[in-house]
Design a protein around this motif. Structure first.
Motif, PDB file in Angstrom:
ATOM      1  N   ILE A 184      24.503  36.608  38.177  1.00  0.00           N
ATOM      2  CA  ILE A 184      25.212  36.160  36.979  1.00  0.00           C
ATOM      3  C   ILE A 184      26.727  36.250  37.174  1.00  0.00           C
ATOM      4  N   LYS A 185      27.179  37.325  37.825  1.00  0.00           N
ATOM      5  CA  LYS A 185      28.607  37.542  38.024  1.00  0.00           C
ATOM      6  C   LYS A 185      28.942  37.386  39.506  1.00  0.00           C
ATOM      7  N   ASP A 186      30.006  36.617  39.789  1.00  0.00           N
ATOM      8  CA  ASP A 186      30.401  36.394  41.176  1.00  0.00           C
ATOM      9  C   ASP A 186      31.858  35.942  41.195  1.00  0.00           C
ATOM     10  N   SER A 187      32.756  36.815  41.649  1.00  0.00           N
ATOM     11  CA  SER A 187      34.180  36.481  41.698  1.00  0.00           C
ATOM     12  C   SER A 187      34.684  36.340  43.125  1.00  0.00           C
ATOM     13  N   ALA A 188      33.790  36.091  44.066  1.00  0.00           N
ATOM     14  CA  ALA A 188      34.172  35.999  45.469  1.00  0.00           C
ATOM     15  C   ALA A 188      34.744  34.618  45.776  1.00  0.00           C
ATOM     16  N   GLY A 189      36.042  34.569  46.031  1.00  0.00           N
ATOM     17  CA  GLY A 189      36.670  33.313  46.417  1.00  0.00           C
ATOM     18  C   GLY A 189      36.952  32.392  45.247  1.00  0.00           C
ATOM     19  N   LEU A 190      37.352  31.188  45.582  1.00  0.00           N
ATOM     20  CA  LEU A 190      37.626  30.184  44.555  1.00  0.00           C
ATOM     21  C   LEU A 190      36.324  29.794  43.847  1.00  0.00           C
ATOM     22  N   PRO A 191      36.405  29.397  42.572  1.00  0.00           N
ATOM     23  CA  PRO A 191      35.190  29.022  41.827  1.00  0.00           C
ATOM     24  C   PRO A 191      34.704  27.625  42.203  1.00  0.00           C
ATOM     25  N   LEU A 192      34.197  27.497  43.429  1.00  0.00           N
ATOM     26  CA  LEU A 192      33.820  26.186  43.939  1.00  0.00           C
ATOM     27  C   LEU A 192      32.605  25.603  43.233  1.00  0.00           C
ATOM     28  N   THR A 193      31.725  26.476  42.728  1.00  0.00           N
ATOM     29  CA  THR A 193      30.569  25.950  42.000  1.00  0.00           C
ATOM     30  C   THR A 193      31.036  25.096  40.838  1.00  0.00           C
ATOM     31  N   LYS A 194      31.991  25.587  40.084  1.00  0.00           N
ATOM     32  CA  LYS A 194      32.495  24.832  38.934  1.00  0.00           C
ATOM     33  C   LYS A 194      33.265  23.586  39.372  1.00  0.00           C
TER      34      LYS A 194
END
Length: 456
Positions: A184-194
């Motif tokens: 649910i939570k993932d702040s690793a790197g740029l938000p490429l999914t979005k």
């Protein structure tokens, strides 16, 4: 097509029958739901079923400079999957794997599954996938992700991007990357999914999606209000959303109400200038309070009739009526389908402004809306064989987008820019955003192979 790029080479690298050149079959893949009369003729159709096959196709295209149009179920209303002369059409319709993990409340799916199939798989495990476009029975989950699709319950539960946790994407050079995951939570790197959600296929081809699921939706109570004025119905929407966020709040004007009644014969009030359909799924006393608040807001703004029901079948009948509005209005003529949205306080001004445009251009425009989040669908019905009427309809199409922009809104709330609306995108976002968009496109697809003509 260059002489050094024979399709037989591509066909030899893929399973038999995956590369299709039959003109009769290709004809069915030229247009999407937008029915763009300027759709091109594709070089070929390819229907992969795995990420590895997509990689093979894209590497072949990259090596020969062949452009690719990615297509899901073909339900795009903005021309996002319209074929281009000499390009491949890559259909994801055979990419249909699905698994549900109840421990993480996620579904991992391929893009060719329909939205309704994903919903059904979630229900089978006592879970719920909320995003629900009106076309949920026929639109693909890949197309939903590509356009960041919404639906009727978005006012409370959000849009597709709020449920996408991870993606597998094939880039323009054939590499496959994974972004995000089941956490649910993932702040690793740029938000490429979005970044990829809502990118309309211009940055990569989505081959796998990890979706967040919710516990089953609580039972809902439906409230229906009949209004003698579209303006007052718009103000009633604001009176509700100023206080609560209902599970659904939908708007239909008189044209839509009568078109749906003609098609479905379910007893809708033909005399209504507007119909509002709201739902509350708050549990217990909180739900009763929300229903009372909605009814009071409707009545305070002139509803001539207002009633509620907790009968699931009756509530679903009204929801089905709203979902049927586009095909019902389409019986009145060819449609130019708008998707403009505005901040909620500007909703009455948008509705009134669309009415003025319809009168000025002398065309029929029916307004339906996900009113609770300010996303409207003005439907311009016209006769394409009447040249003057065609021109007036096209003028109205542009004026409605200009109106939405002037009210601080957007040219598309959930259908995507596609090919039909890209001329208005710079007016909404400005030159700096367009430059940044072009830079991202150039970084990921320097040769412009993916979905040419979309967005940029």
């Amino acid at each position: 097509m260059p002489d050094n790029a024979p399709l037989t080479d591509l066909a030899a690298e893929l399973p038999d029958g995956m590369v299709v050149t039959d003109p009769d079959i290709l004809a069915g893949y030229r247009q999407d739901r937008a029915l763009d009369p300027d759709a091109g003729t594709p070089l070929a159709l390819v229907r992969p079923s795995t990420t590895a096959q997509v990689q093979t196709i894209i590497r072949w295209c990259a090596s020969h400079g062949i452009k690719v149009v990615t297509r899901g179920a073909g339900t795009s209303l903005s021309g996002g999957s319209t074929a281009v002369d000499g390009a491949l059409v890559l259909s994801t319709e055979r990419m249909r794997d699905l698994s549900v993990d109840t421990a993480t409340r996620t579904a991992t799916v391929q893009p060719g599954l329909l939205n309704t199939e994903v919903k059904a798989a979630a229900v089978a495990h006592g879970l719920w996938y909320p995003p629900d476009p009106s076309s949920f029975e026929i639109c693909s989950i890949g197309g939903n992700v590509a356009t960041n699709a919404g639906g009727l319950c978005c006012v409370k539960y959000g849009v597709t991007v709020d449920y996408v946790l991870g993606l597998e994407v094939v880039l323009a050079d054939g590499r496959a990357i994974r972004v995000g995951g089941r956490q649910i939570k993932d702040s690793a790197g740029l938000p490429l999914t979005k970044l990829f959600v809502g990118s309309e296929g211009v940055l990569g081809i989505i081959t796998e999606i990890t979706l967040r699921l919710l516990p089953a939706q609580p039972p809902a109570c439906t409230v229906v209000g009949v209004f003698p004025s579209v303006t007052e119905a718009g103000r009633a929407v604001l009176a509700v959303t100023d206080q609560i966020r209902p599970a659904m709040l939908e708007f239909m004007d008189a044209v839509a109400v009568n078109a749906v009644e003609d098609m479905m014969t379910m007893g809708l009030p033909r005399e209504a200038a507007a119909l509002l359909i709201a739902q509350s799924d708050a549990p217990g006393p909180a739900g009763a309070e929300e229903v009372a608040l909605i009814q009071a807001a409707f009545e305070a703004h002139g509803a001539t009739e207002c009633f509620s029901t907790d009968d699931p079948a009756e509530g679903e009948a009204f929801t089905a009526a709203r979902r049927a509005a586009i095909p019902a209005v389409e019986r009145l003529g060819s449609l130019l389908l708008e998707d403009v949205g505005v901040p909620l306080p500007a909703l009455p001004d948008l509705i009134d402004g669309v009415a003025e445009i319809a009168a000025t251009q002398d065309v029929t425009i029916s307004v339906i809306a996900h009113a609770g989040d300010g996303n409207t669908h003005p439907l311009i019905a016209y006769d394409p064989t009447d040249a003057a009427q065609h021109d007036r309809a096209q003028a109205a199409f542009g004026q409605i987008m200009d109106l939405a922009i002037s009210l601080g809104g957007t040219i598309t709330g959930e259908h995507g820019v596609g090919r039909l609306k890209k001329a208005w995108l710079p007016d909404q976002v400005g030159p700096d955003v367009m430059q940044v968009t072009a830079a991202i496109k150039a970084a990921l697809d320097p040769d412009g192979l993916l979905n040419p003509g979309v967005l940029l």
